[in-house]
Design a protein around this motif. Sequence first.
Motif, mmCIF file in Angstrom:
data_model
loop_
_atom_site.group_PDB
_atom_site.id
_atom_site.type_symbol
_atom_site.label_atom_id
_atom_site.label_comp_id
_atom_site.label_asym_id
_atom_site.label_seq_id
_atom_site.Cartn_x
_atom_site.Cartn_y
_atom_site.Cartn_z
ATOM 1 N N GLU A 99 0.798 -1.220 0.000
ATOM 2 C CA GLU A 99 0.000 0.000 0.000
ATOM 3 C C GLU A 99 0.828 1.266 0.000
ATOM 4 O O GLU A 99 0.408 2.295 0.507
ATOM 5 N N CYS A 100 2.010 1.174 -0.614
ATOM 6 C CA CYS A 100 2.853 2.362 -0.699
ATOM 7 C C CYS A 100 2.103 3.534 -1.323
ATOM 8 O O CYS A 100 2.368 4.677 -0.995
ATOM 9 N N GLY A 101 1.194 3.225 -2.235
ATOM 10 C CA GLY A 101 0.474 4.287 -2.932
ATOM 11 C C GLY A 101 -0.293 5.206 -2.009
ATOM 12 O O GLY A 101 -0.479 6.375 -2.310
ATOM 13 N N VAL A 102 -0.760 4.684 -0.889
ATOM 14 C CA VAL A 102 -1.511 5.538 0.022
ATOM 15 C C VAL A 102 -0.780 5.763 1.340
ATOM 16 O O VAL A 102 -1.148 6.644 2.104
ATOM 17 N N CYS A 103 0.243 4.974 1.610
ATOM 18 C CA CYS A 103 0.904 5.017 2.919
ATOM 19 C C CYS A 103 1.498 6.396 3.220
ATOM 20 O O CYS A 103 2.090 7.035 2.358
ATOM 21 N N ASP A 104 1.321 6.837 4.451
ATOM 22 C CA ASP A 104 1.863 8.131 4.863
ATOM 23 C C ASP A 104 3.386 8.197 4.749
ATOM 24 O O ASP A 104 3.962 9.264 4.645
ATOM 25 N N GLU A 215 4.606 15.942 -1.700
ATOM 26 C CA GLU A 215 3.825 17.141 -2.003
ATOM 27 C C GLU A 215 4.143 18.276 -1.044
ATOM 28 O O GLU A 215 3.658 19.382 -1.195
ATOM 29 N N LEU A 216 4.915 17.959 0.012
ATOM 30 C CA LEU A 216 5.098 18.935 1.079
ATOM 31 C C LEU A 216 6.432 19.653 0.962
ATOM 32 O O LEU A 216 7.433 19.060 0.578
ATOM 33 N N GLU A 235 6.002 21.344 7.541
ATOM 34 C CA GLU A 235 5.786 20.841 6.188
ATOM 35 C C GLU A 235 4.507 21.475 5.671
ATOM 36 O O GLU A 235 3.431 21.248 6.225
ATOM 37 N N VAL A 236 4.649 22.289 4.649
ATOM 38 C CA VAL A 236 3.515 23.062 4.177
ATOM 39 C C VAL A 236 3.143 22.690 2.750
ATOM 40 O O VAL A 236 3.958 22.163 1.996
ATOM 41 N N LYS A 237 1.906 22.970 2.416
ATOM 42 C CA LYS A 237 1.427 22.698 1.069
ATOM 43 C C LYS A 237 0.358 23.722 0.756
ATOM 44 O O LYS A 237 -0.416 24.104 1.630
ATOM 45 N N ASN A 238 0.361 24.162 -0.474
ATOM 46 C CA ASN A 238 -0.645 25.115 -0.905
ATOM 47 C C ASN A 238 -1.708 24.354 -1.662
ATOM 48 O O ASN A 238 -1.480 23.853 -2.740
ATOM 49 N N TYR A 246 0.834 21.253 7.176
ATOM 50 C CA TYR A 246 0.201 19.935 7.250
ATOM 51 C C TYR A 246 0.732 19.139 8.437
ATOM 52 O O TYR A 246 0.009 18.376 9.042
ATOM 53 N N ARG A 247 2.011 19.277 8.705
ATOM 54 C CA ARG A 247 2.550 18.597 9.883
ATOM 55 C C ARG A 247 3.893 19.215 10.233
ATOM 56 O O ARG A 247 4.447 20.007 9.464
ATOM 57 N N VAL A 248 4.403 18.824 11.392
ATOM 58 C CA VAL A 248 5.723 19.269 11.822
ATOM 59 C C VAL A 248 6.578 18.022 11.998
ATOM 60 O O VAL A 248 6.135 17.035 12.581
ATOM 61 N N VAL A 249 7.759 18.047 11.435
ATOM 62 C CA VAL A 249 8.652 16.898 11.593
ATOM 63 C C VAL A 249 9.977 17.377 12.174
ATOM 64 O O VAL A 249 10.243 18.577 12.251
#
Lengths: 741, 203
Positions: A99-104, A215-216, A235-238, A246-249
């Motif tokens: 499921e790499c296609g959807v995996c986070d 995408e980020l 991690e930002v996305k427009n 979207y998240r902080v890493v």
Amino acid sequence: MNKINFKLDGIDVEASSDETILSVARRVGLYIPTMCYLKKTTPSASCRLCVVEVEGVDGMILSCQAKPTQDISVTTNSEALIKERTNIMKLYSVNHPLECGVCDKSGECDLQNKTAEFGIDQQSFSAKDQYREVKEWGLLGYNPSLCIMCEKCTHVCNEIIGDDAIEIEYGGYSSTITPKGSDTLDCTFCGECIAVCPVGALTSSDFHYRANSWELTKVPSTCPHCSAGCALEYEVKNSHGGEKIYRVVNDYEHTTLCGAGRFGFDYIADGSKDEMKLQSAVDAIKGAKAIRFSSQISNEEALMLQKIKEQQGLKLFNEDARVYSKFTTPFSSLATREDVKSSDAILILGSRISSDNPAIRYAITEASRHRGASVVNLHPIEDALMQNVITQFVKYEAGSEEGVMALLVQRLVCDVDDATKRYLDSLDDGYLSAESNFGEDELDEIAAMLSRKESRVIILGADLLSHPRAENIAVLASLLQRYAGFKVLVVASQINTVGVSLICDLDLDDKSIDGTVGYGMPAEFTISYDDSADLQVAPLSQQEGTVVTLDHQLLPLNVAVEFNGYVLNDIANILGIGKRDTVDFTSELPQSAGFKSTAFDLLENFYQHDGLDTRGYFIDQTESGANSTLEDIEDLAEFNGTVIYRCDEVLQFNALTAKCAALGADSALVGSAQFAVAARVSDGDLITITSAGTDRVREFKLDNTLKGTIALEPMVDREPLSLLGRYRYEKVTITKGSCDE
Amino acid sequence: MSLEEFKNRDISQSNYYKVDIDEYPTTNSAKFFQVVRRTFKGEMFVGLWVVLREMFKFNIHTLQYPKEKLPITPRYRAIHEMQRLFESGTDRCIGCGLCEKICISDCIRIDTRYDESSRKEVSEYTINLGRCIFCGYCAEVCPELAIVHGGRYENVSEQREHFTLYEDMLTPIDSAINGTQKEYPGFGAITPNESVKKTPLAY
Ligand code: SF4
Ligand code: SF4
Ligand code: SF4
Ligand code: SF4
Ligand code: SF4
Ligand code: FES
């Protein structure tokens, strides 16, 4: 330390006695694949991918945990090793969901990368698959089908964070990770396990399936929530909703974040420009007698405020930084978190460190786990979160910190000068000990423990800074630094308390003064990041600038998401003291206070592969020549009746964290069963708390992990002005119901 | 001429000839007479007569657009379509975001979420056709054969920003279930002659 010489793939290398074969190989640039290795924890040695061969030794050894011995010859790559590693990679892929296609994790997944690296395109093993239930644990989600049992998560939770909240449930092929001793996860939600998980097994519930790594866009910056200033990347996305975080890493090999840094980012504002408002702010400043500001501002803003003070001849109020500055004057230099990590004896005085400053807590955990450090917590309230690392808990009476410090100094210093000796001899230790409840036996135990320890650190918390006798406590503590070999770490309360204290020339806040302008603080005219303010300006995460952490490190902040309103520089420009950009002030920060003339754009913000911290620069700590004199100990204050301690929940620090949905700020007063009996309240009651003329209505919550008669009251939602200059413990009256209409 | 002949033709030997071009007049009087000659020759009426003659013969070659449309080649890349799985009719798009990443003109925006049945669901998907250059990269990169190019090439709009939404591109559910959804034979499509199996989701 003696060096060990040995051969790695035919090259002569040298290792120090605490290095493993893997760390030597990485240092000299030889590649050994790993799947479970994490530099900051002890090796979990579960993946076996790091196998190497040693000449004359049968079988393969794990390079991540084996230390080299003199003259051995190590091979890191041979046909047999490659075969072994390839088989391990194949085993990982048995029944691994496609499921790499959807995996986070896709795009940054170690399993994905290594499967490609080893060219695993066919499978020769098989196993009967089994049902594995997906778990939702609050801010975390766990998908056992994706888990490769590398054990990184359990290691960080135990060795770095100290929650020790998850463990492995052994069961061969059906092994999983489970919350320790409970069905659901009850931890401080730092999210560090999510960060270290090499696959998509542990995920952030909030981020789950919302975007993919490719995408980020990463924006490296500094966490603005507490004085530790941890390194993070937004991690930002427009996308359809406009530009969003979207998240902080984090660079988890070298840094650690608490949950506030990781999940507390949804307070971002859009901002708007309204010339009228800007002009009214300028007019307000022109007519003001004082500016009251918070320490959640950058150094550049602090410098602008200082310039406004000089130009307009007004006063600058920032009690937080002023108190910090006074408190730290007697010390020759202050310790850093690295000092805490490498110490073997730690005293914590006057702080509930697990909520005051998680980063220091993690440093303490690391010292305890990796160096066997003894940790003594001296505080009126026991902290259940710290029980995994605390070796001794000393409970003293609220208000008696000065006495406790005097007793510590009296017992622990040696070879003092005559004046100090006379002072210490004249202390009435019987009285101090009786009133503070800090007994002879406890002191003996501390002294005995310290006699075996070399690097000692004392951590001085916010209780001391807010104490009416703060200055004398600091002078006493400086004796521990001078005569007892202690390094001193002072827990600054906010992200830039230290920077403000270095840059601004602060005045004593006269709360009754008329004509005040607030910058991040309430006043007659308020400029702040809050949209209800008279003029809204950008919060720290939406500005460029620098801050100084409690480690005295200057760190850069970057714009996570653009802010379309004004910043302080716009006001400064109208007043004629601004510059083109806020960060043009960076190189002008006062060198007399230890700043360098480095321009903002030249500041780095990352850790090198070998862990070297290149972020910003360290401030030269100017040796203060202040000759502080010891004062007599005042009679210790007594706190009888109903007492509350101002203390936010873990992960809550300020009005911004209180806004974050993921952090779920709770406004309840939390007390033990004993408190409930004494105050005649029970779980779930609505109560009115009255102290020094202010009333507030809260729910009462019973917490069975708490002990003692002091309850904890959150401060993020309290009116900041009412807290100015107030000691953290308060005598209050509690009445049931909200009868204040 | 067949394609084969067309490719192999020898242009040096074919019946090309040079057009005779008179010398350009050089003197002023010669130029004047040329203008007068051309003005009164009535060439325009020759052209008009040809049109009129063809009109009466009803031998018209003009395509009556928009009443008539030329068939376009199967590999033509016009407005995108979103395919569904056979039988189950489930959306093929898994929300991987590769199309958004690869898009050379940065015109795809995709938002996904964790849905009630614990799957990744596309919550919003738009393509700004005002920016799209119809390069076909999105269709080529899509691992699920979800996004493909269709034959709808008419995308006039009153403004530059002209978006198409996921719902508008998605194959209607009944045509997926009754098997009338067409596989796209163009760029990024399945290899010809490979059989497309029905989805195992419909067990
Ligand atoms: S964990 Fe890695 S290999 Fe497994 S599905 Fe996710 S991305 Fe793919
Ligand atoms: S959850 Fe992640 S970090 Fe923990 S054991 Fe599994 S794969 Fe490793
Ligand atoms: S709140 Fe403090 S400890 Fe937590 S990530 Fe931010 S700086 Fe680090
Ligand atoms: S056809 Fe090309 S430009 Fe248009 S959406 Fe696809 S990738 Fe983007
Ligand atoms: S590449 Fe295909 S599957 Fe992935 S998001 Fe785009 S359309 Fe969906
Ligand atoms: S890195 Fe050595 S066993 Fe995993």
